[in-house]
Structure formats: structure tokens, C-alpha cells
Design an enzyme around this catalytic site. Structure first.
Site, PDB file in Angstrom:
ATOM      1  N   ASP A  34       0.830  -1.209   0.000  1.00  0.00           N
ATOM      2  CA  ASP A  34       0.000   0.000   0.000  1.00  0.00           C
ATOM      3  C   ASP A  34       0.864   1.259   0.000  1.00  0.00           C
ATOM      4  O   ASP A  34       1.984   1.250   0.504  1.00  0.00           O
ATOM      5  CB  ASP A  34      -0.923  -0.024   1.237  1.00  0.00           C
ATOM      6  CG  ASP A  34      -2.129   0.896   1.086  1.00  0.00           C
ATOM      7  OD1 ASP A  34      -2.347   1.427  -0.020  1.00  0.00           O
ATOM      8  OD2 ASP A  34      -2.845   1.076   2.086  1.00  0.00           O
ATOM      9  N   HIS A  51       2.265   3.366  -9.074  1.00  0.00           N
ATOM     10  CA  HIS A  51       2.010   1.942  -9.343  1.00  0.00           C
ATOM     11  C   HIS A  51       3.168   1.337 -10.144  1.00  0.00           C
ATOM     12  O   HIS A  51       3.562   0.195  -9.928  1.00  0.00           O
ATOM     13  CB  HIS A  51       0.692   1.765 -10.098  1.00  0.00           C
ATOM     14  CG  HIS A  51      -0.505   2.193  -9.295  1.00  0.00           C
ATOM     15  ND1 HIS A  51      -0.697   1.795  -7.993  1.00  0.00           N
ATOM     16  CD2 HIS A  51      -1.565   2.990  -9.605  1.00  0.00           C
ATOM     17  CE1 HIS A  51      -1.826   2.323  -7.531  1.00  0.00           C
ATOM     18  NE2 HIS A  51      -2.364   3.052  -8.491  1.00  0.00           N
ATOM     19  N   LEU A 145      10.100 -20.863  -4.969  1.00  0.00           N
ATOM     20  CA  LEU A 145       9.172 -19.897  -4.359  1.00  0.00           C
ATOM     21  C   LEU A 145       7.822 -19.879  -5.076  1.00  0.00           C
ATOM     22  O   LEU A 145       7.770 -19.811  -6.310  1.00  0.00           O
ATOM     23  CB  LEU A 145       9.787 -18.487  -4.440  1.00  0.00           C
ATOM     24  CG  LEU A 145       8.888 -17.321  -4.004  1.00  0.00           C
ATOM     25  CD1 LEU A 145       8.772 -17.254  -2.490  1.00  0.00           C
ATOM     26  CD2 LEU A 145       9.413 -15.991  -4.534  1.00  0.00           C
TER      27      LEU A 145
HETATM   28  C1  IPE Z   1      -5.531  -2.647  -0.082  1.00  0.00           C
HETATM   29  O1  IPE Z   1      -5.164  -1.331  -0.284  1.00  0.00           O
HETATM   30  C2  IPE Z   1      -5.572  -3.376  -1.381  1.00  0.00           C
HETATM   31  C3  IPE Z   1      -4.288  -3.582  -2.045  1.00  0.00           C
HETATM   32  C4  IPE Z   1      -3.117  -3.283  -1.556  1.00  0.00           C
HETATM   33  C5  IPE Z   1      -4.383  -4.206  -3.332  1.00  0.00           C
HETATM   34  P1  IPE Z   1      -6.249  -0.168  -0.422  1.00  0.00           P
HETATM   35  O2  IPE Z   1      -5.489   1.087  -0.578  1.00  0.00           O
HETATM   36  O3  IPE Z   1      -7.221  -0.510  -1.463  1.00  0.00           O
HETATM   37  O4  IPE Z   1      -6.971  -0.251   0.998  1.00  0.00           O
HETATM   38  P2  IPE Z   1      -7.801   0.843   1.802  1.00  0.00           P
HETATM   39  O5  IPE Z   1      -8.775   1.444   0.853  1.00  0.00           O
HETATM   40  O6  IPE Z   1      -6.818   1.840   2.297  1.00  0.00           O
HETATM   41  O7  IPE Z   1      -8.422   0.073   2.919  1.00  0.00           O
HETATM   42  C1  IPE Z   2      -1.579   0.255  -3.327  1.00  0.00           C
HETATM   43  O1  IPE Z   2      -1.363   1.626  -3.363  1.00  0.00           O
HETATM   44  C2  IPE Z   2      -1.883  -0.319  -4.684  1.00  0.00           C
HETATM   45  C3  IPE Z   2      -3.279  -0.731  -4.865  1.00  0.00           C
HETATM   46  C4  IPE Z   2      -4.210  -0.731  -3.966  1.00  0.00           C
HETATM   47  C5  IPE Z   2      -3.640  -1.200  -6.188  1.00  0.00           C
HETATM   48  P1  IPE Z   2      -2.571   2.664  -3.348  1.00  0.00           P
HETATM   49  O2  IPE Z   2      -2.928   2.983  -4.750  1.00  0.00           O
HETATM   50  O3  IPE Z   2      -3.673   2.193  -2.488  1.00  0.00           O
HETATM   51  O4  IPE Z   2      -1.847   3.917  -2.682  1.00  0.00           O
HETATM   52  P2  IPE Z   2      -2.471   4.952  -1.663  1.00  0.00           P
HETATM   53  O5  IPE Z   2      -3.037   4.173  -0.517  1.00  0.00           O
HETATM   54  O6  IPE Z   2      -3.530   5.703  -2.407  1.00  0.00           O
HETATM   55  O7  IPE Z   2      -1.326   5.805  -1.261  1.00  0.00           O
HETATM   56 MG    MG Z   3      -4.096   2.414  -0.514  1.00  0.00          MG
END
Ligand code: IPE
Ligand code: IPE
Ligand code: MG
Length: 257
Positions: A34, A51, A145
Site C-alpha cells: 500500500d 504503481h 518460491l
Molecule cells: C488494499 O489497499 C488493497 C491492495 C493493496 C491491493 P487499499 O489502498 O485498497 O486499501 P484501503 O482502501 O486503504 O483500505
Molecule cells: C496500493 O497503493 C496499490 C493498490 C491498492 C492497487 P494505493 O494505490 O492504495 O496507494 P495509496 O493508498 O492511495 O497511497
Molecule cells: Mg491504498
């Protein structure tokens, strides 16, 4: 005065790979990757740039997990809730598996990594699903793995589908209600055949599970860090494992130490 009375902080010596290798390794490490969006925002870049950078970190950590002899690495890449994001971001995220796998697949094959997927892949765009299926097929004979991607994965959807299937199998007479045990339920989940995670890492400072492996994480050690996923390094990974190795896993019993 008060400060002087405080216990001195442990020395901040960075943990080394050699040290970590001397202790039992977690078999299954799961990561909620995240913070890609916030990483990009801090740099005034589009979220897609976060990303993209996150994908490079996936490569780095996959290589490192393999080197450490970890058996299963589960990566939460896209949740069933992530469809709520703007279409342009979803479209970009759906291109990433192709990008990642076309350039990385030969290395995964050579390094004996076995790619697996959990999640409702049938709902992914064709091009995304094909890229993932190709990686799964080409690495199916590998024995190193297990790189398990959670793509369009949601734990409640997974449990709901499992309960539905169990009910159908009872209705068809293939199962009796008495056969419904914890291992049986596990075997109806998408993670069937994979041991439960020993260690869960979540980056970016969020202290929640966001619908990830709710059943499987029942006794997993949880490790949270404020580091954003694109900034996550091998050293952070070592710190997480070292923290895991210091924990006393009691599973409801008494200490074995
Ligand atoms: C969780 O992250 C999902 C992934 C890392 C794929 P999100 O960014 O979607 O989660 P929330 O919205 O903060 O709970
Ligand atoms: C995690 O990073 C990737 C996915 C959930 C696909 P985020 O896109 O949720 O990044 P933040 O939480 O907005 O910083
Ligand atoms: Mg996120």
C-alpha cells in the site's frame, strides 16, 4: 531529568541477511502493498507513476524472498473494492500484470518461481487474465518460491463462494454437515493447498486488513510500517522478518521458550 531515567534505546544496528538466515524463516509471507498513490502525490506525479514504481519493488522483493528461501510470497495487488477507483487508474492497474510478466517471466521461469493467482480472475479484462494465465502455465512445473498474486481478491467474497459451494455439495450428497471441519473450509478457499501466512506485512501506515485473507490470517504475526510500498527495500523486508523471529507464537497455548 525524566529523559535520563528512561531505559536506553536498543542500539539501532541494522539487521543483516546473515543474521536472519540463522533463525527459522517464515514459510509464507503475505504483503498488503500500500501507498503507491501517496508516494506519487509526494512527488507531484500521477498515481500511475506510483504503481509503476511499486511494480519494480515487487520484482526486487520477489528476488529477495527467493534468495532467503521463503516458500510462499502472497502479494495483494488488486482488491474487489479497488474497482471503485477512477476508470483511468483501474485501466492502468490492469495493464501492469502484462508489463510485469512480459519482462519478468523469463527470470521467474529460470529462478524456479511458481506463479499462482487467487481472486476472481474471470472478471479481469481478457488481456490481463491472459498474461496471468500464461505466467501460471509457464511456471506450473517450478518447485521454488510460490509467488501468489491476489488479483481481484476479496476475503469476504472468497468465504461467501466457499460457503455456497459447501452448501451445494451437501445438497448433492457429496458432503455431510459433520464433514464440515476447519481444514475442509480451508480447502474450499482460493488459497487451498497453501499454508496460512506466518507473517503479514502492510506498508504505508494503515493498520487494517482491507478484506485480505481474513480466515487465513487467524494466527499470523502482523507487521506494519509507515514506509510507502515504492520505498520498501530489502532492508525493510529483513526488519520485518527479524521482528517475526523475535515473536513468541503461542497459538493460544503457553510459551515454548
Ligand atoms: C488494499 O489497499 C488493497 C491492495 C493493496 C491491493 P487499499 O489502498 O485498497 O486499501 P484501503 O482502501 O486503504 O483500505
Ligand atoms: C496500493 O497503493 C496499490 C493498490 C491498492 C492497487 P494505493 O494505490 O492504495 O496507494 P495509496 O493508498 O492511495 O497511497
Ligand atoms: Mg491504498
Amino acid at each position: 531529568m525524566f529523559n535520563k531515567m528512561r531505559k536506553t534505546k536498543e542500539k539501532d544496528v541494522p539487521v543483516t541477511k546473515e543474521e536472519v538466515l540463522r533463525h527459522p524463516m517464515p514459510n509464507h509471507v503475505a504483503i498488503i502493498m500500500d501507498g503507491n498513490g501517496r508516494w506519487a502525490k509526494k512527488r507531484a506525479l500521477p498515481r500511475a507513476a506510483g504503481h509503476y514504481e511499486g511494480m519494480q519493488v515487487v520484482r526486487k522483493i520477489t528476488r529477495f524472498a527467493n534468495e532467503l528461501g521463503i516458500q510462499i510470497l502472497s502479494l495483494y495487488a488488486f482488491s474487489t473494492e479497488n474497482w471503485k477507483r477512477p476508470k483511468s487508474e483501474v485501466d492502468y492497474l490492469m495493464k501492469l500484470p502484462e508489463q510485469f510478466l512480459t519482462t519478468f517471466l523469463p527470470e521467474l521461469v529460470a529462478e524456479n518461481v511458481k506463479v499462482q493467482v487467487i481472486g476472481h480472475t474471470e472478471a479481469l479484462p481478457d488481456h490481463t487474465r491472459r498474461a496471468v494465465e500464461k505466467a501460471v502455465e509457464e511456471t506450473s512445473g517450478n518447485t521454488g518460491l510460490v509467488l501468489n498474486f491476489a488479483l481481484n481478491y476479496g476475503s469476504r467474497a472468497e468465504i461467501t463462494a466457499a460457503v455456497k459451494q459447501i452448501a451445494k455439495d451437501v445438497e448433492r450428497g457429496m458432503l455431510a454437515p459433520e464433514d464440515i471441519t476447519e481444514p475442509l473450509i480451508s480447502s474450499y478457499l482460493m488459497t487451498s493447498g497453501l499454508a496460512d501466512p506466518d507473517l503479514l506485512i502492510r506498508t504505508s501506515g494503515e493498520i487494517r486488513l482491507s478484506n485480505f485473507m481474513l480466515w487465513q490470517l487467524a494466527y499470523t504475526e502482523l507487521w506494519f510500517t509507515d514506509v510507502l510500498w515504492p520505498d520498501f527495500t530489502e532492508q525493510h523486508f529483513l526488519e520485518a522478518i527479524a521482528a517475526y523471529q523475535r515473536r513468541d507464537r503461542r497459538f493460544g497455548g503457553v510459551s515454548a521458550r
